[in-house]
Design a protein around this motif. Sequence first.
Motif, PDB file in Angstrom:
ATOM      1  N   ALA A   8     -13.309  -1.928 -12.592  1.00  0.00           N
ATOM      2  CA  ALA A   8     -12.344  -1.253 -11.719  1.00  0.00           C
ATOM      3  C   ALA A   8     -12.926  -1.054 -10.326  1.00  0.00           C
ATOM      4  O   ALA A   8     -12.234  -1.218  -9.315  1.00  0.00           O
ATOM      5  CB  ALA A   8     -11.949   0.095 -12.328  1.00  0.00           C
ATOM      6  N   ALA A   9     -14.229  -0.724 -10.266  1.00  0.00           N
ATOM      7  CA  ALA A   9     -14.879  -0.556  -8.960  1.00  0.00           C
ATOM      8  C   ALA A   9     -14.916  -1.889  -8.199  1.00  0.00           C
ATOM      9  O   ALA A   9     -14.705  -1.935  -6.988  1.00  0.00           O
ATOM     10  CB  ALA A   9     -16.289   0.002  -9.139  1.00  0.00           C
ATOM     11  N   GLY A  10     -15.198  -2.974  -8.924  1.00  0.00           N
ATOM     12  CA  GLY A  10     -15.234  -4.286  -8.292  1.00  0.00           C
ATOM     13  C   GLY A  10     -13.874  -4.698  -7.758  1.00  0.00           C
ATOM     14  O   GLY A  10     -13.762  -5.278  -6.663  1.00  0.00           O
ATOM     15  N   GLN A  11     -12.810  -4.411  -8.510  1.00  0.00           N
ATOM     16  CA  GLN A  11     -11.456  -4.726  -8.062  1.00  0.00           C
ATOM     17  C   GLN A  11     -11.082  -3.924  -6.815  1.00  0.00           C
ATOM     18  O   GLN A  11     -10.375  -4.427  -5.936  1.00  0.00           O
ATOM     19  CB  GLN A  11     -10.467  -4.434  -9.189  1.00  0.00           C
ATOM     20  CG  GLN A  11     -10.607  -5.376 -10.376  1.00  0.00           C
ATOM     21  CD  GLN A  11      -9.719  -4.971 -11.542  1.00  0.00           C
ATOM     22  OE1 GLN A  11      -9.032  -3.942 -11.490  1.00  0.00           O
ATOM     23  NE2 GLN A  11      -9.724  -5.775 -12.600  1.00  0.00           N
ATOM     24  N   GLU A  12     -11.585  -2.691  -6.753  1.00  0.00           N
ATOM     25  CA  GLU A  12     -11.315  -1.860  -5.579  1.00  0.00           C
ATOM     26  C   GLU A  12     -12.038  -2.397  -4.344  1.00  0.00           C
ATOM     27  O   GLU A  12     -11.497  -2.396  -3.232  1.00  0.00           O
ATOM     28  CB  GLU A  12     -11.761  -0.416  -5.857  1.00  0.00           C
ATOM     29  CG  GLU A  12     -11.371   0.587  -4.796  1.00  0.00           C
ATOM     30  CD  GLU A  12      -9.878   0.887  -4.802  1.00  0.00           C
ATOM     31  OE1 GLU A  12      -9.384   1.369  -3.760  1.00  0.00           O
ATOM     32  OE2 GLU A  12      -9.204   0.626  -5.821  1.00  0.00           O
ATOM     33  N   LEU A  13     -13.253  -2.879  -4.532  1.00  0.00           N
ATOM     34  CA  LEU A  13     -14.062  -3.360  -3.415  1.00  0.00           C
ATOM     35  C   LEU A  13     -13.623  -4.730  -2.900  1.00  0.00           C
ATOM     36  O   LEU A  13     -13.722  -5.009  -1.700  1.00  0.00           O
ATOM     37  CB  LEU A  13     -15.535  -3.434  -3.845  1.00  0.00           C
ATOM     38  CG  LEU A  13     -16.514  -4.029  -2.824  1.00  0.00           C
ATOM     39  CD1 LEU A  13     -16.585  -3.166  -1.569  1.00  0.00           C
ATOM     40  CD2 LEU A  13     -17.898  -4.201  -3.451  1.00  0.00           C
TER      41      LEU A  13
ATOM     42  N   GLU B 211     -24.664  -2.972  -5.995  1.00  0.00           N
ATOM     43  CA  GLU B 211     -24.236  -2.016  -7.022  1.00  0.00           C
ATOM     44  C   GLU B 211     -25.045  -0.727  -6.923  1.00  0.00           C
ATOM     45  O   GLU B 211     -24.497   0.376  -7.098  1.00  0.00           O
ATOM     46  CB  GLU B 211     -24.387  -2.643  -8.404  1.00  0.00           C
ATOM     47  CG  GLU B 211     -23.372  -3.751  -8.667  1.00  0.00           C
ATOM     48  CD  GLU B 211     -23.577  -4.415 -10.019  1.00  0.00           C
ATOM     49  OE1 GLU B 211     -22.566  -4.778 -10.649  1.00  0.00           O
ATOM     50  OE2 GLU B 211     -24.749  -4.563 -10.445  1.00  0.00           O
ATOM     51  N   GLU B 212     -26.338  -0.829  -6.613  1.00  0.00           N
ATOM     52  CA  GLU B 212     -27.163   0.362  -6.468  1.00  0.00           C
ATOM     53  C   GLU B 212     -26.700   1.209  -5.290  1.00  0.00           C
ATOM     54  O   GLU B 212     -26.614   2.442  -5.385  1.00  0.00           O
ATOM     55  CB  GLU B 212     -28.633  -0.033  -6.259  1.00  0.00           C
ATOM     56  CG  GLU B 212     -29.355  -0.435  -7.531  1.00  0.00           C
ATOM     57  CD  GLU B 212     -30.840  -0.646  -7.300  1.00  0.00           C
ATOM     58  OE1 GLU B 212     -31.282  -0.516  -6.122  1.00  0.00           O
ATOM     59  OE2 GLU B 212     -31.553  -0.935  -8.276  1.00  0.00           O
ATOM     60  N   GLU B 213     -26.395   0.556  -4.160  1.00  0.00           N
ATOM     61  CA  GLU B 213     -25.966   1.289  -2.971  1.00  0.00           C
ATOM     62  C   GLU B 213     -24.629   1.992  -3.187  1.00  0.00           C
ATOM     63  O   GLU B 213     -24.403   3.094  -2.688  1.00  0.00           O
ATOM     64  CB  GLU B 213     -25.869   0.337  -1.775  1.00  0.00           C
ATOM     65  CG  GLU B 213     -27.227  -0.156  -1.278  1.00  0.00           C
ATOM     66  CD  GLU B 213     -27.092  -1.192  -0.176  1.00  0.00           C
ATOM     67  OE1 GLU B 213     -25.982  -1.310   0.384  1.00  0.00           O
ATOM     68  OE2 GLU B 213     -28.086  -1.883   0.123  1.00  0.00           O
ATOM     69  N   LEU B 214     -23.751   1.330  -3.954  1.00  0.00           N
ATOM     70  CA  LEU B 214     -22.433   1.908  -4.222  1.00  0.00           C
ATOM     71  C   LEU B 214     -22.427   2.820  -5.446  1.00  0.00           C
ATOM     72  O   LEU B 214     -21.423   3.496  -5.709  1.00  0.00           O
ATOM     73  CB  LEU B 214     -21.405   0.787  -4.415  1.00  0.00           C
ATOM     74  CG  LEU B 214     -21.168  -0.122  -3.202  1.00  0.00           C
ATOM     75  CD1 LEU B 214     -20.201  -1.241  -3.561  1.00  0.00           C
ATOM     76  CD2 LEU B 214     -20.650   0.675  -2.016  1.00  0.00           C
TER      77      LEU B 214
ATOM     78  N   ARG C 197     -21.000 -11.353   0.611  1.00  0.00           N
ATOM     79  CA  ARG C 197     -20.698 -12.765   0.386  1.00  0.00           C
ATOM     80  C   ARG C 197     -21.088 -13.177  -1.039  1.00  0.00           C
ATOM     81  O   ARG C 197     -20.363 -13.924  -1.697  1.00  0.00           O
ATOM     82  CB  ARG C 197     -21.420 -13.632   1.413  1.00  0.00           C
ATOM     83  CG  ARG C 197     -20.803 -15.031   1.562  1.00  0.00           C
ATOM     84  CD  ARG C 197     -21.441 -15.810   2.684  1.00  0.00           C
ATOM     85  NE  ARG C 197     -21.299 -15.163   3.977  1.00  0.00           N
ATOM     86  CZ  ARG C 197     -20.206 -15.249   4.709  1.00  0.00           C
ATOM     87  NH1 ARG C 197     -19.156 -15.938   4.287  1.00  0.00           N
ATOM     88  NH2 ARG C 197     -20.129 -14.640   5.884  1.00  0.00           N
ATOM     89  N   ALA C 198     -22.242 -12.703  -1.498  1.00  0.00           N
ATOM     90  CA  ALA C 198     -22.669 -13.011  -2.869  1.00  0.00           C
ATOM     91  C   ALA C 198     -21.669 -12.437  -3.868  1.00  0.00           C
ATOM     92  O   ALA C 198     -21.311 -13.100  -4.858  1.00  0.00           O
ATOM     93  CB  ALA C 198     -24.064 -12.451  -3.115  1.00  0.00           C
ATOM     94  N   PHE C 199     -21.210 -11.228  -3.630  1.00  0.00           N
ATOM     95  CA  PHE C 199     -20.234 -10.591  -4.517  1.00  0.00           C
ATOM     96  C   PHE C 199     -18.917 -11.364  -4.544  1.00  0.00           C
ATOM     97  O   PHE C 199     -18.370 -11.669  -5.621  1.00  0.00           O
ATOM     98  CB  PHE C 199     -20.006  -9.148  -4.037  1.00  0.00           C
ATOM     99  CG  PHE C 199     -18.782  -8.495  -4.597  1.00  0.00           C
ATOM    100  CD1 PHE C 199     -18.699  -8.169  -5.951  1.00  0.00           C
ATOM    101  CD2 PHE C 199     -17.695  -8.210  -3.787  1.00  0.00           C
ATOM    102  CE1 PHE C 199     -17.553  -7.561  -6.468  1.00  0.00           C
ATOM    103  CE2 PHE C 199     -16.559  -7.616  -4.285  1.00  0.00           C
ATOM    104  CZ  PHE C 199     -16.485  -7.282  -5.641  1.00  0.00           C
ATOM    105  N   VAL C 200     -18.398 -11.724  -3.356  1.00  0.00           N
ATOM    106  CA  VAL C 200     -17.104 -12.421  -3.275  1.00  0.00           C
ATOM    107  C   VAL C 200     -17.196 -13.806  -3.915  1.00  0.00           C
ATOM    108  O   VAL C 200     -16.289 -14.223  -4.662  1.00  0.00           O
ATOM    109  CB  VAL C 200     -16.643 -12.514  -1.806  1.00  0.00           C
ATOM    110  CG1 VAL C 200     -15.460 -13.473  -1.668  1.00  0.00           C
ATOM    111  CG2 VAL C 200     -16.262 -11.131  -1.275  1.00  0.00           C
ATOM    112  N   GLU C 201     -18.268 -14.546  -3.664  1.00  0.00           N
ATOM    113  CA  GLU C 201     -18.414 -15.889  -4.230  1.00  0.00           C
ATOM    114  C   GLU C 201     -18.608 -15.836  -5.735  1.00  0.00           C
ATOM    115  O   GLU C 201     -18.085 -16.694  -6.476  1.00  0.00           O
ATOM    116  CB  GLU C 201     -19.583 -16.618  -3.557  1.00  0.00           C
ATOM    117  CG  GLU C 201     -19.316 -17.027  -2.116  1.00  0.00           C
ATOM    118  CD  GLU C 201     -18.117 -17.954  -2.012  1.00  0.00           C
ATOM    119  OE1 GLU C 201     -18.046 -18.964  -2.752  1.00  0.00           O
ATOM    120  OE2 GLU C 201     -17.217 -17.661  -1.191  1.00  0.00           O
ATOM    121  N   ALA C 202     -19.356 -14.841  -6.202  1.00  0.00           N
ATOM    122  CA  ALA C 202     -19.538 -14.708  -7.659  1.00  0.00           C
ATOM    123  C   ALA C 202     -18.206 -14.425  -8.340  1.00  0.00           C
ATOM    124  O   ALA C 202     -17.911 -14.965  -9.416  1.00  0.00           O
ATOM    125  CB  ALA C 202     -20.548 -13.603  -7.956  1.00  0.00           C
TER     126      ALA C 202
END
Length: 322
Positions: A60-65, A41-44, A8-13
């Motif tokens: 690119a990783a963020g766009q994939e996720l 980010e550490e887990e991934l 949720r933090a990632f999507v809202e950011a």
Amino acid sequence: MTTLNQLRAFVEAERLGSFTAAADQLLVAQASVSELVRRLEEELDSQLFVRGSRRLSLTAAGQELLPYAQQALHAADSGRQAVQSLGSLGGGTATFGVPRNADYYLLSSLVQTFHSRYPAVRVRLVGQNSAETAAAIAAGDIEAGLVVLPIDDEELTVTPLMRDEVFYISANPENTRKPITIRQFAKAKLVLYDVHYGWNDPTRRQLAERAQLAGVRIEPQIEIEHVEAALKLVAGKVGDTIASSAVIDSATFPKDLHTAPFAEPLYDTIALARHRGRPLSNATREFARLAEDTIRELRVDEPARTGTGRESVVPQKARSAR
């Protein structure tokens, strides 16, 4: 392990373009959002945002996720809303299977009771032969239902609730002076119902097993779909049939017909069936509870046959005809 809070933090950011705006939206400190994203980010083992510019942008990783994170949050939110709605029975749908002769067991009043208590809950009652009800529960088309045993129950949890004795029915009193054996039954001119399911019907299935053990075959003269139609044909002296005590005790049972028990008493066992591996929705669970109470009350209210130790619905009409 990745958590919904991290996603949720990632999507809202990403949606709002900054950790600060995301924190305001989520009503937490900006440092908390930053920490949630950092741990994700550490887990991934991948950086998800390009930092340093005025507005966050995805790597690119963020766009994939992103689409997977959005999908996971949508599913979680939808699930929470459904559970909250059903938790108070302020919505949802109760999906339940009932025998086609459900009205003989006062299940119409059950629907009225349920609706008066939970008017916002939709009710889907599927009336069909117990063999099909069991198959529909196993396939997930129906959550639970009342069935007559025996059924194929490999994937089901079955709770027997009540036994209702089945009688031989004839317009000729000579045919019902004594309990009828399975050999006598096989020789009779028979009108049997539930033609669509035939010998997969639970009551017929019991009769077929008895006939097989006795080395005889049951071959009805006429097969039709509904018990009411069979009784009309019996009243017209076309042949004989069978019916449960609940049917015999109903207002629609023809007055001039005679009944006899089977020499080896025959019962319809009514049971509650549900899938062994699937939890019930709160709406269906509550409907099932009321249905179970209704059937159990029938068992308690009707007298048991004296001296047999068998629980049975034994109507006055059936008792006096023997």
